[in-house]
Motif scaffolding. Sequence first.
Motif, PDB file in Angstrom:
ATOM      1  N   ALA A 186      11.319 -40.400  35.377  1.00  0.00           N
ATOM      2  CA  ALA A 186      11.453 -40.784  33.879  1.00  0.00           C
ATOM      3  C   ALA A 186      10.271 -40.325  33.115  1.00  0.00           C
ATOM      4  O   ALA A 186       9.656 -40.916  32.355  1.00  0.00           O
ATOM      5  CB  ALA A 186      11.587 -42.338  33.741  1.00  0.00           C
ATOM      6  N   ASN A 187       9.849 -38.976  33.385  1.00  0.00           N
ATOM      7  CA  ASN A 187       9.043 -38.384  32.534  1.00  0.00           C
ATOM      8  C   ASN A 187       9.524 -37.182  31.660  1.00  0.00           C
ATOM      9  O   ASN A 187      10.535 -36.891  31.635  1.00  0.00           O
ATOM     10  CB  ASN A 187       7.724 -38.055  33.354  1.00  0.00           C
ATOM     11  CG  ASN A 187       6.796 -39.216  33.508  1.00  0.00           C
ATOM     12  OD1 ASN A 187       6.487 -40.138  32.843  1.00  0.00           O
ATOM     13  ND2 ASN A 187       6.552 -39.890  34.983  1.00  0.00           N
ATOM     14  N   GLN A 188       8.514 -36.287  31.176  1.00  0.00           N
ATOM     15  CA  GLN A 188       9.027 -35.069  30.474  1.00  0.00           C
ATOM     16  C   GLN A 188       8.228 -33.868  31.026  1.00  0.00           C
ATOM     17  O   GLN A 188       7.487 -33.082  30.312  1.00  0.00           O
ATOM     18  CB  GLN A 188       8.891 -34.992  29.086  1.00  0.00           C
ATOM     19  CG  GLN A 188       9.446 -36.502  28.420  1.00  0.00           C
ATOM     20  CD  GLN A 188       9.152 -36.379  26.891  1.00  0.00           C
ATOM     21  OE1 GLN A 188       9.323 -35.331  26.090  1.00  0.00           O
ATOM     22  NE2 GLN A 188       8.811 -37.457  26.209  1.00  0.00           N
ATOM     23  N   LEU A 189       8.303 -33.709  32.372  1.00  0.00           N
ATOM     24  CA  LEU A 189       7.519 -32.909  33.216  1.00  0.00           C
ATOM     25  C   LEU A 189       8.488 -31.507  33.444  1.00  0.00           C
ATOM     26  O   LEU A 189       7.857 -30.533  34.493  1.00  0.00           O
ATOM     27  CB  LEU A 189       6.924 -33.214  34.323  1.00  0.00           C
ATOM     28  CG  LEU A 189       6.038 -34.594  34.226  1.00  0.00           C
ATOM     29  CD1 LEU A 189       5.805 -35.117  35.652  1.00  0.00           C
ATOM     30  CD2 LEU A 189       4.960 -34.086  33.503  1.00  0.00           C
ATOM     31  N   GLU A 190       9.325 -31.173  32.620  1.00  0.00           N
ATOM     32  CA  GLU A 190      10.049 -29.966  32.923  1.00  0.00           C
ATOM     33  C   GLU A 190       9.378 -28.562  32.513  1.00  0.00           C
ATOM     34  O   GLU A 190       9.845 -27.641  33.317  1.00  0.00           O
ATOM     35  CB  GLU A 190      11.168 -29.969  31.568  1.00  0.00           C
ATOM     36  CG  GLU A 190      10.741 -29.746  30.452  1.00  0.00           C
ATOM     37  CD  GLU A 190      10.657 -31.022  29.498  1.00  0.00           C
ATOM     38  OE1 GLU A 190      10.489 -30.972  28.437  1.00  0.00           O
ATOM     39  OE2 GLU A 190      10.334 -32.031  30.423  1.00  0.00           O
ATOM     40  N   ASN A 191       8.000 -28.684  32.036  1.00  0.00           N
ATOM     41  CA  ASN A 191       7.233 -27.347  31.722  1.00  0.00           C
ATOM     42  C   ASN A 191       6.243 -27.506  32.903  1.00  0.00           C
ATOM     43  O   ASN A 191       5.146 -26.628  32.549  1.00  0.00           O
ATOM     44  CB  ASN A 191       6.838 -27.095  30.476  1.00  0.00           C
ATOM     45  CG  ASN A 191       8.161 -27.026  29.511  1.00  0.00           C
ATOM     46  OD1 ASN A 191       9.076 -26.214  29.974  1.00  0.00           O
ATOM     47  ND2 ASN A 191       8.178 -27.433  28.421  1.00  0.00           N
ATOM     48  N   SER A 200      13.223 -37.283  39.243  1.00  0.00           N
ATOM     49  CA  SER A 200      14.404 -37.726  38.694  1.00  0.00           C
ATOM     50  C   SER A 200      14.046 -37.881  37.067  1.00  0.00           C
ATOM     51  O   SER A 200      13.016 -38.581  36.726  1.00  0.00           O
ATOM     52  CB  SER A 200      14.829 -39.015  39.267  1.00  0.00           C
ATOM     53  OG  SER A 200      13.956 -40.129  39.088  1.00  0.00           O
ATOM     54  N   SER A 201      15.004 -37.598  36.398  1.00  0.00           N
ATOM     55  CA  SER A 201      15.051 -38.026  34.778  1.00  0.00           C
ATOM     56  C   SER A 201      13.857 -37.099  34.182  1.00  0.00           C
ATOM     57  O   SER A 201      12.926 -38.108  33.434  1.00  0.00           O
ATOM     58  CB  SER A 201      15.016 -39.529  34.741  1.00  0.00           C
ATOM     59  OG  SER A 201      16.227 -40.198  35.174  1.00  0.00           O
ATOM     60  N   SER A 228      13.649 -36.415  45.202  1.00  0.00           N
ATOM     61  CA  SER A 228      14.618 -36.689  44.289  1.00  0.00           C
ATOM     62  C   SER A 228      14.424 -35.865  42.972  1.00  0.00           C
ATOM     63  O   SER A 228      13.520 -35.753  42.212  1.00  0.00           O
ATOM     64  CB  SER A 228      14.418 -38.137  44.031  1.00  0.00           C
ATOM     65  OG  SER A 228      15.461 -38.525  43.155  1.00  0.00           O
ATOM     66  N   LEU A 229      15.444 -35.207  42.831  1.00  0.00           N
ATOM     67  CA  LEU A 229      15.912 -34.436  41.379  1.00  0.00           C
ATOM     68  C   LEU A 229      17.062 -35.025  40.551  1.00  0.00           C
ATOM     69  O   LEU A 229      17.727 -34.098  39.700  1.00  0.00           O
ATOM     70  CB  LEU A 229      15.911 -32.907  41.540  1.00  0.00           C
ATOM     71  CG  LEU A 229      15.040 -32.113  42.413  1.00  0.00           C
ATOM     72  CD1 LEU A 229      15.310 -30.800  42.763  1.00  0.00           C
ATOM     73  CD2 LEU A 229      13.707 -31.912  41.592  1.00  0.00           C
TER      74      LEU A 229
END
Length: 554
Positions: free
Chosen positions: A459-464, A481-482, A501-502
């Motif tokens: 539940a973070n924003q670590l896509e980059n 996850s998320s 977990s993805l």
Amino acid sequence: MHGRVKVRTTAEQEEIRKREKAIKVAQYKADFTVVSKKRKDKIWDDELLSVTMRMLLNNSDIYTLWNIRRQVFENNKWSEEDYKQLLENEMSLTEQCLRENPKSYSVWHQRCWVMERMPEPDWKKELSLCAKCLNIDERNFHCWDYREFIVQKAGISNEEEFEFSTTKILNNFSNYSSWHYRSRILTKMFGTTSEEIPIVDDRYREELDLVMNATFTDPNDTSAWFYQRWLLDKCVTTCKLWRAQIKKDKAIVVIDNNIVIKPILLSLFVNDETVDTQWQLHPDEKFAKLRIAKFANLLQDLDHANQVSIKLQETVYQLSYSELENAWIYKDNSNLYKENSNDNQLNEQLKSYNQLSEMEPNNKWALLTGVLLMKKIDFKKFYNDILNNLSTLSKVDNLRKNYYKDLRSKFLVEYKLLEMWKEESDLEIQSRIDLSGLDLTKLHDNHYFSFFEEVNLGANQLENSLNQLLTLQRCIKLSLSSNGLISLKHFPTLYNLEVLSLRNNKLTSTKEIVNLIQQHKKLKKLDIRNNPVCKEIDMVKIQEINSQVEVCLQ
């Protein structure tokens, strides 16, 4: 109509410009052909100097032409008198070029090169030239750099240069280059080994007063604010050992440093005898802060050793045996303690900048400096205020909202780590951390994660930020996850990873899933539920690659 000056039409003017440009292009092509042929044939003659001079007077930024001119100087046997005259001519040429292009890297570099070869260089004259140039443009950092070069050669004292920078700043607080130059002189004159402040305490206090005066004189000018940031930032210029854990089968060492000064020398000793150690470096050889070694032969007598130490550069660190960890460990706890000796002054500045923010609510610099001051004074006490300021900054300075989000992430993680470290005993190293649901956009200081075996980043924003996970080499269980992940292209190889977990992301590539399973030989469970890729997964192929892995699809 007689007696009137004929005014050319726009079409005629355009035609004239085209003809003039065509002539210049033709001349340049002809000159370039001559230069290329002579360089290829290694003909270093006067014509080559003449042609390159003509080209440089039209465009002084062509560094290749300056390189060629230096080759001419070095590949001829000149008489002493002729060589001196050529050098003087070169100084004249660079001066002409600087009149047209005073911020050319190539020209200033050529002038340095010539001055170092002059038989009797007039350093004082060059110093005077720098003063004239800076009177014309105080922000010409090329000239400031050249001045520093001249000052060293001329033997001008740091004290004189310090006074010069003071004069320039007092004349114009907006002189960014002078502030920067001042910081370099102060570091030479009053540098300190303290990590908290860049210069000794007494001078530090005076500089804080000076810069606050400047920021209040013109709150919208960035120059003094950047200098203020330099004063408030930590000043780590050496590498030191942060943590180490030595077991019979492997050694893990984490180095804490911000810059690389020279190749890092690292040695392990047991009972004063060197252990043959081949270090694996993460993330790479140049900037590795995490170093792991697996011993070919187990250190059988490690439990009964009298002394275990690590030598990093020239410093020797003594480790302590931990029954809890069943290992020899070292911990640097300096991050837990602040060392400010001028909290009263910093608090007064914080009050002043808070007042400035009230008077000018859209002044981002006052808000940001307030954040840095609160962080330095008492991070725990002002933690919520810091986050509130960053939230306000994202609205006030919307164009840089991502920067403030990243800064928020840095402070959130740092706060969590500090709280965790405070709870550890002296001979304990925590193996788990939960950073879920914090809306993190980046993982700063990721070398601090090197000892964790279980990490929850859900539940973070670590896509980059997947590449920043490379230091999780001890991690066994990881949750991402998320996090809005759309690709695993930059996911690093984590050699001990067993559970990943993805879940609830946006992954679509079966190839990336297959590659991830192939790279992680110890992987036992992979959760990819609620991803578009679930519909495309071929479980037969997965089992062929790794029969022990359990893939959760629904």
